[in-house]
Design an enzyme around this catalytic site. Structure first.
Site, short mmCIF file in Angstrom:
data_model
loop_
_atom_site.label_atom_id
_atom_site.label_comp_id
_atom_site.label_asym_id
_atom_site.label_seq_id
_atom_site.Cartn_x
_atom_site.Cartn_y
_atom_site.Cartn_z
N LEU A 2 0.86 -1.19 -0.05
CA LEU A 2 -0.07 -0.05 -0.18
C LEU A 2 0.86 1.15 0.09
CD1 LEU A 2 -2.91 -1.02 2.59
CD2 LEU A 2 -3.03 -0.93 -0.21
N CYS B 120 -6.40 -5.83 3.02
CA CYS B 120 -5.24 -6.03 2.33
C CYS B 120 -4.17 -6.98 3.14
CB CYS B 120 -4.32 -4.63 2.34
SG CYS B 120 -2.70 -5.06 1.64
#
Lengths: 307, 274
Positions: free
Chosen positions: A74, A131
């Site tokens: 990310l 995630c």
């Protein structure tokens, strides 16, 4: 909207049911003319956190059979640069624009949601609670249904934008998480994210990825995600946006029949940037051939029983 | 960002030791691509999720060339294409780069593919670029015939001594301090001046580490970086290499490279990766 492929999903009017998945389309303009945005219903921008994140050590990518492992971590520019540079640059895209919100703790998501609420160009906010490549923040949220409901509700308080909650695929049962996100105020559920996975370089006797673990995407995960989409739609009737291994119109049609109102494309874009246009053309032909009025009429229309 | 997607026809397949040089009819890309830029090539036959990145070896008229050394299944399939087959190309990707005047080019093995176009353009502009080209064996001096035809002033170095000087390219830098001089300067607590010429290198990571160490931190060293890649357009941040600024951060090879000035890279973290 009188086109057969136009559909409203997750509180957003989509010109087509093809959405560019977060992380694969950057902050919007990166692909330039390689992607025909006329065939794109919405682009979900790269995840944005309150502060910039540097991401994971390389290697961050590994091709696997029919898929890709990634551990980007990310990496993102953070809220300030997102608002001053990235969002204005995405303003000219001829499709709906959705922000993807990430964070390490619930309060961080809430702050980002609040800061994005006034941005007229954003049609919706997608909350990434799945995630596999960040320790906190990521998938941990989905495992606790009460916590997830409370988390979504806290974000709901600070924005009037439609909320899409991107769920994790690796749960004993996805249905409680789906119900919790809906109870917290989600307009739609993005089902799902990459599957936690790893690869080993046997010659070097090391994990391939710098982060050791990554997320698996691509056609390899499609049958798994298809079942999750079907489960969630079947059990909740929620508006589902499918995300997992879409690489052509048939995959998109399968997801729609299983209950999705729209599909996200990611990994397959790398091989074929013309994919959105090809999916739309294929779906239009399919809708005509099967004599449905439009794509909305196809949602969840799986026949039951045996032939 | 004027990227192109073009279906190219294989015009010729020229064996180069274990590798092969593909000549591709691709008029739009040939006209647009500049030295150091690269292409993402779709592996023919399907079954691969990612395209493969290749430097443009050279581009002239309506043709581009790529040098393919088989290292895995995808590159093996690409290396086995036949004349007349079609390849799906994306490009030009990455930034072009104009090396400083009288830069020394240093190639390691298949890394010559990242430098040949720039060297050839210098020759075509009437200059005489100097190339130091090292490889394990004579057979791995890919494209040597082409360099000779072009009339490039090249020094060849092979580890087995089968062609040119014996050893590693990094041990034969013209005008660099020798081991003896380094020992002397260390004994006298002196710092050697940085290497005077700019160096543009393309080869394996250990070669870059050796250059960075021997040329000195102040030298003008530019390396052509390679990393596993997905999008090629700066969207996915997959091809990250450790950067000095911001501390702990990364540069995307496809977006900020492939040529990156050595001073921008975090060499400690790069060393940990190997």
């Amino acid at each position: 909207m009188n086109s057969a492929v136009a559909i409203r999903a997750g509180g957003v009017d989509l010109r087509t049911p093809v959405i560019l998945a977060s992380g694969c389309a950057g902050y919007g303009p990166e692909w330039g003319e390689l992607v025909d945005f006329a065939a794109v219903g919405a682009v979900v921008l790269k995840g944005v956190a309150r502060e910039p994140w540097l991401g994971n050590p390389p290697p961050r990518l590994m091709e696997t059979p029919c898929g890709v492992l990634n551990a980007i971590g990310l990496e993102n520019v953070g809220l300030d640069v997102f608002l001053t540079e990235k969002l204005p640059a995405a303003a000219d895209l001829p499709c709906a624009v959705v922000a993807n919100v990430v964070g390490r703790e619930p309060e961080e998501y809430r702050e980002v949601c609040a800061a994005l609420d006034g941005e007229g160009r954003l049609a919706a906010l997608e909350l990434n609670v799945s995630c596999p490549n960040v320790r906190a923040g990521g998938m941990a949220f989905c495992a606790d249904a009460d916590g997830l409901r409370e988390f979504v509700a806290r974000c709901r308080e600070v924005t009037t934008k439609p909320l899409w909650v991107k769920l994790a695929p690796m749960l004993t049962d996805i249905v409680p998480a789906a119900k919790a996100a809906l109870a917290g105020g989600a307009e739609a559920l993005t089902v799902a994210n990459t599957l936690p996975a790893m690869a080993v370089d046997v010659r070097a006797r090391r994990p391939v990825l710098g982060n050791v673990y990554g997320g698996l995407s691509g056609p390899a995960i499609r049958p798994v995600t298809l079942r999750l989409v079907h489960r969630v739609y079947d059990e909740t009737g929620a508006e589902v946006i499918a995300s997992g291994g879409v690489d052509g119109w048939e995959a998109a049609a399968a997801y729609v029949l299983a209950g999705a109102r729209a599909v996200q494309v990611g990994t397959a874009l790398f091989d074929n940037p013309a994919l959105p246009a090809e999916i739309v053309a294929g779906l239009e032909e399919y809708i005509r051939r099967e004599m449905f009025d439009d794509v909305a009429a196809l949602v969840g229309k799986l026949r039951s029983g045996q032939v | 960002m004027a990227y192109l997607r073009e279906t190219a026809t294989v015009v010729a397949v020229e064996p180069q030791g274990e590798a092969c040089l593909l000549r591709l009819a691709s008029p739009a890309l040939a006209a647009a691509v500049r030295p150091f830029q690269f292409l993402l090539v779709r592996v023919p036959g399907g079954g691969f999720a990612l395209r493969r990145p290749f430097s443009v070896f050279d581009a002239r008229g309506e043709e581009v060339e790529v040098l393919i050394r088989p290292v895995g299944e995808g590159t093996a399939r690409l290396g086995a294409v036949a004349v007349g087959e079609k390849l799906d190309l994306l490009g030009p990707l990455g930034q072009t780069f104009s090396p400083p005047a009288e830069a020394l080019y240093v190639a390691g093995g298949v890394g010559v593919a990242g430098l040949f176009f720039a060297v050839a353009e210098e020759v075509r502009a009437g200059r005489q670029p100097e190339l130091l080209f090292g490889a394990a064996t004579e057979a791995a001096l890919y494209g040597r015939g082409r360099l000779e035809t072009l009339g490039v002033e090249a020094t060849y170095v092979t580890e087995d001594g089968s062609c040119g000087e014996r050893g590693l390219a990094t041990e034969h830098l013209p005008g660099a301090a020798t081991g003896q001089e380094k020992l002397m300067s260390a004994a006298m607590a002196e710092t050697l001046p940085p290497y005077a010429r700019a160096v543009v290198a393309c080869g394996p990571r250990p070669m870059y580490q050796a250059l960075f160490r021997s040329l000195g931190e102040e030298a003008r060293l530019y390396v052509v970086m390679e990393e596993r890649m997905a999008c090629g357009v700066g969207a996915c941040r997959g091809c990250a290499v450790p950067a000095r600024e911001p501390e702990g951060g990364y540069l995307a090879v496809c977006q900020e490279g492939p040529v990156i000035e050595a001073s921008r890279l975090d060499w400690l973290r790069l060393a940990e990766e190997v």
